[in-house]
Design a protein around this motif. Structure first.
Motif, mmCIF file in Angstrom:
data_model
loop_
_atom_site.group_PDB
_atom_site.id
_atom_site.type_symbol
_atom_site.label_atom_id
_atom_site.label_comp_id
_atom_site.label_asym_id
_atom_site.label_seq_id
_atom_site.Cartn_x
_atom_site.Cartn_y
_atom_site.Cartn_z
ATOM 1 N N LYS A 7 -19.973 24.463 39.526
ATOM 2 C CA LYS A 7 -19.311 23.812 38.362
ATOM 3 C C LYS A 7 -19.800 24.308 37.103
ATOM 4 N N VAL A 8 -19.064 24.618 35.946
ATOM 5 C CA VAL A 8 -19.396 25.309 34.969
ATOM 6 C C VAL A 8 -18.955 24.218 33.775
ATOM 7 N N GLU A 9 -19.754 24.020 32.794
ATOM 8 C CA GLU A 9 -19.367 23.113 31.751
ATOM 9 C C GLU A 9 -18.898 24.265 30.489
ATOM 10 N N VAL A 10 -17.734 23.850 29.896
ATOM 11 C CA VAL A 10 -17.295 24.502 28.922
ATOM 12 C C VAL A 10 -16.923 23.382 27.784
ATOM 13 N N SER A 11 -16.804 23.847 26.513
ATOM 14 C CA SER A 11 -16.753 23.160 25.347
ATOM 15 C C SER A 11 -15.517 23.611 24.433
ATOM 16 N N VAL A 12 -14.773 22.923 23.736
ATOM 17 C CA VAL A 12 -13.912 23.341 22.623
ATOM 18 C C VAL A 12 -14.239 22.377 21.495
ATOM 19 N N SER A 13 -14.081 23.251 20.405
ATOM 20 C CA SER A 13 -14.243 22.425 19.044
ATOM 21 C C SER A 13 -13.211 21.611 18.505
ATOM 22 N N GLU A 71 -14.353 27.243 43.541
ATOM 23 C CA GLU A 71 -15.195 27.643 44.881
ATOM 24 C C GLU A 71 -15.410 29.162 44.809
ATOM 25 N N VAL A 72 -16.387 29.546 45.468
ATOM 26 C CA VAL A 72 -16.450 31.328 45.328
ATOM 27 C C VAL A 72 -16.668 31.820 46.770
ATOM 28 N N PHE A 73 -16.567 32.969 46.755
ATOM 29 C CA PHE A 73 -16.737 33.621 48.243
ATOM 30 C C PHE A 73 -18.067 33.389 48.749
ATOM 31 N N PRO A 74 -18.426 33.291 49.958
ATOM 32 C CA PRO A 74 -19.912 33.132 50.599
ATOM 33 C C PRO A 74 -20.361 34.665 50.431
ATOM 34 N N GLU A 75 -21.646 34.469 50.262
ATOM 35 C CA GLU A 75 -22.403 35.745 50.234
ATOM 36 C C GLU A 75 -22.659 36.353 51.808
ATOM 37 N N VAL A 107 -8.164 25.773 29.300
ATOM 38 C CA VAL A 107 -7.736 26.900 30.271
ATOM 39 C C VAL A 107 -8.510 28.207 29.703
ATOM 40 N N ASP A 108 -8.213 28.283 28.450
ATOM 41 C CA ASP A 108 -8.960 29.539 27.679
ATOM 42 C C ASP A 108 -10.331 29.525 27.812
ATOM 43 N N ALA A 109 -10.869 28.524 27.487
ATOM 44 C CA ALA A 109 -12.491 28.457 27.430
ATOM 45 C C ALA A 109 -12.917 28.569 28.924
ATOM 46 N N ALA A 110 -12.242 28.151 29.951
ATOM 47 C CA ALA A 110 -12.684 28.059 31.254
ATOM 48 C C ALA A 110 -12.547 29.567 31.763
ATOM 49 N N SER A 111 -11.545 30.129 31.468
ATOM 50 C CA SER A 111 -11.145 31.540 31.949
ATOM 51 C C SER A 111 -12.413 32.511 31.275
ATOM 52 N N LYS A 112 -12.448 32.179 30.253
ATOM 53 C CA LYS A 112 -13.646 33.141 29.350
ATOM 54 C C LYS A 112 -15.012 32.950 29.989
ATOM 55 N N ALA A 113 -15.245 31.805 30.366
ATOM 56 C CA ALA A 113 -16.637 31.248 30.987
ATOM 57 C C ALA A 113 -16.895 31.985 32.399
ATOM 58 N N LEU A 114 -15.636 31.865 33.175
ATOM 59 C CA LEU A 114 -15.644 32.228 34.605
ATOM 60 C C LEU A 114 -15.639 33.813 34.438
ATOM 61 N N GLN A 115 -15.145 34.484 33.434
ATOM 62 C CA GLN A 115 -15.122 35.838 33.294
ATOM 63 C C GLN A 115 -16.494 36.336 32.957
ATOM 64 N N GLU A 116 -17.233 35.566 32.080
ATOM 65 C CA GLU A 116 -18.538 35.908 31.725
ATOM 66 C C GLU A 116 -19.538 35.742 32.843
ATOM 67 N N GLY A 117 -19.345 34.663 33.472
ATOM 68 C CA GLY A 117 -20.201 34.546 34.977
ATOM 69 C C GLY A 117 -20.059 35.416 35.938
ATOM 70 N N LYS A 118 -19.097 36.363 35.947
ATOM 71 C CA LYS A 118 -18.583 37.289 36.756
ATOM 72 C C LYS A 118 -18.783 36.383 38.326
ATOM 73 N N PHE A 119 -18.049 35.430 38.474
ATOM 74 C CA PHE A 119 -17.884 34.676 39.653
ATOM 75 C C PHE A 119 -16.826 35.278 40.504
ATOM 76 N N GLU A 120 -16.944 35.239 41.935
ATOM 77 C CA GLU A 120 -15.997 35.797 42.479
ATOM 78 C C GLU A 120 -15.299 34.468 43.125
ATOM 79 N N ILE A 121 -14.047 34.096 42.366
ATOM 80 C CA ILE A 121 -13.570 32.695 42.644
ATOM 81 C C ILE A 121 -12.495 32.769 43.790
ATOM 82 N N VAL A 122 -12.608 31.734 44.555
ATOM 83 C CA VAL A 122 -11.583 31.416 45.639
ATOM 84 C C VAL A 122 -10.553 30.699 45.203
#
Length: 185
Positions: free
Chosen positions: A42-48, A139-143, A100-115
């Motif tokens: 889980k990631v928390e994002v915010s929008v002004s 969810e992310v891919f397992p290590e 959606v834009d904020a979530a996309s940006k946060a997930l790209q910055e976090g470099k998660f391998e999303i499933v």
């Protein structure tokens, strides 16, 4: 025997109460232990709120260009009428798009391998006045850890193949292609 109006109305209500208690008791018996998903993040994002308001005004202007109101030419209605009619829809679209834009940006910055597709929903605590917070669950891919294979010994097998084996297998393949039998085995 005559029943009063109250007695007639009380009978179905009593049956409903019995049914509800039976459902509640059966729910108590079926306790299922749900394990948390170890791959869920889980990631928390915010929008002004200022960004939301800008986006709402932008969308209302787009609606105003096509809006048709009685007594006004298309696109010439007052902004207050457009806001009263399309304001909620414009606000929901703006919030969804910015979240959606904020979530996309946060997930790209976090470099998660999303499933799969992430789920975005409002955060329970909205502490700051100028921000709207959202939680992004995904969810992310397992290590996968590959063991060191340097010390592993591999046994190589050799097969002796003679001309007779090749001829026999070629004849069997030819017979199969012709729709015939494969020969003696």
């Amino acid at each position: 025997m005559t029943e009063t109006k109250d007695q007639v109305e009380a009978a179905p209500a009593a049956e409903e109460v019995k049914a509800e208690t039976a459902v509640a008791e059966s729910a108590k018996e079926e306790v299922v232990k749900v394990e948390p998903n170890p791959l869920e993040r889980k990631v928390e994002v915010s929008v002004s709120r200022a960004d939301i308001e800008k986006e709402v005004q932008k969308r209302l202007k787009q609606y105003a260009k096509k809006a048709k109101f009685h007594g006004f030419r298309p696109g010439k209605a007052p902004m207050s009428m457009v806001a009263a009619t399309y304001g909620f829809e414009a606000e929901q679209e703006a919030i969804n798009q910015l979240a959606v834009d904020a979530a996309s940006k946060a997930l790209q910055e976090g470099k998660f391998e999303i499933v799969g597709q992430p789920s975005i929903y409002p955060a329970e605590k909205q502490d700051e006045e100028g921000l709207v917070k959202f939680e992004v669950a995904f969810e992310v891919f397992p290590e996968v850890k590959v063991p060191d294979l340097k010390g592993v010994k591999v046994t190589e097998f050799e097969c002796a193949l003679t001309e007779e084996d090749i001829g026999r297998n070629a004849q069997t393949a030819y017979n199969l292609l012709q729709g015939g039998k494969t020969g003696p085995r």
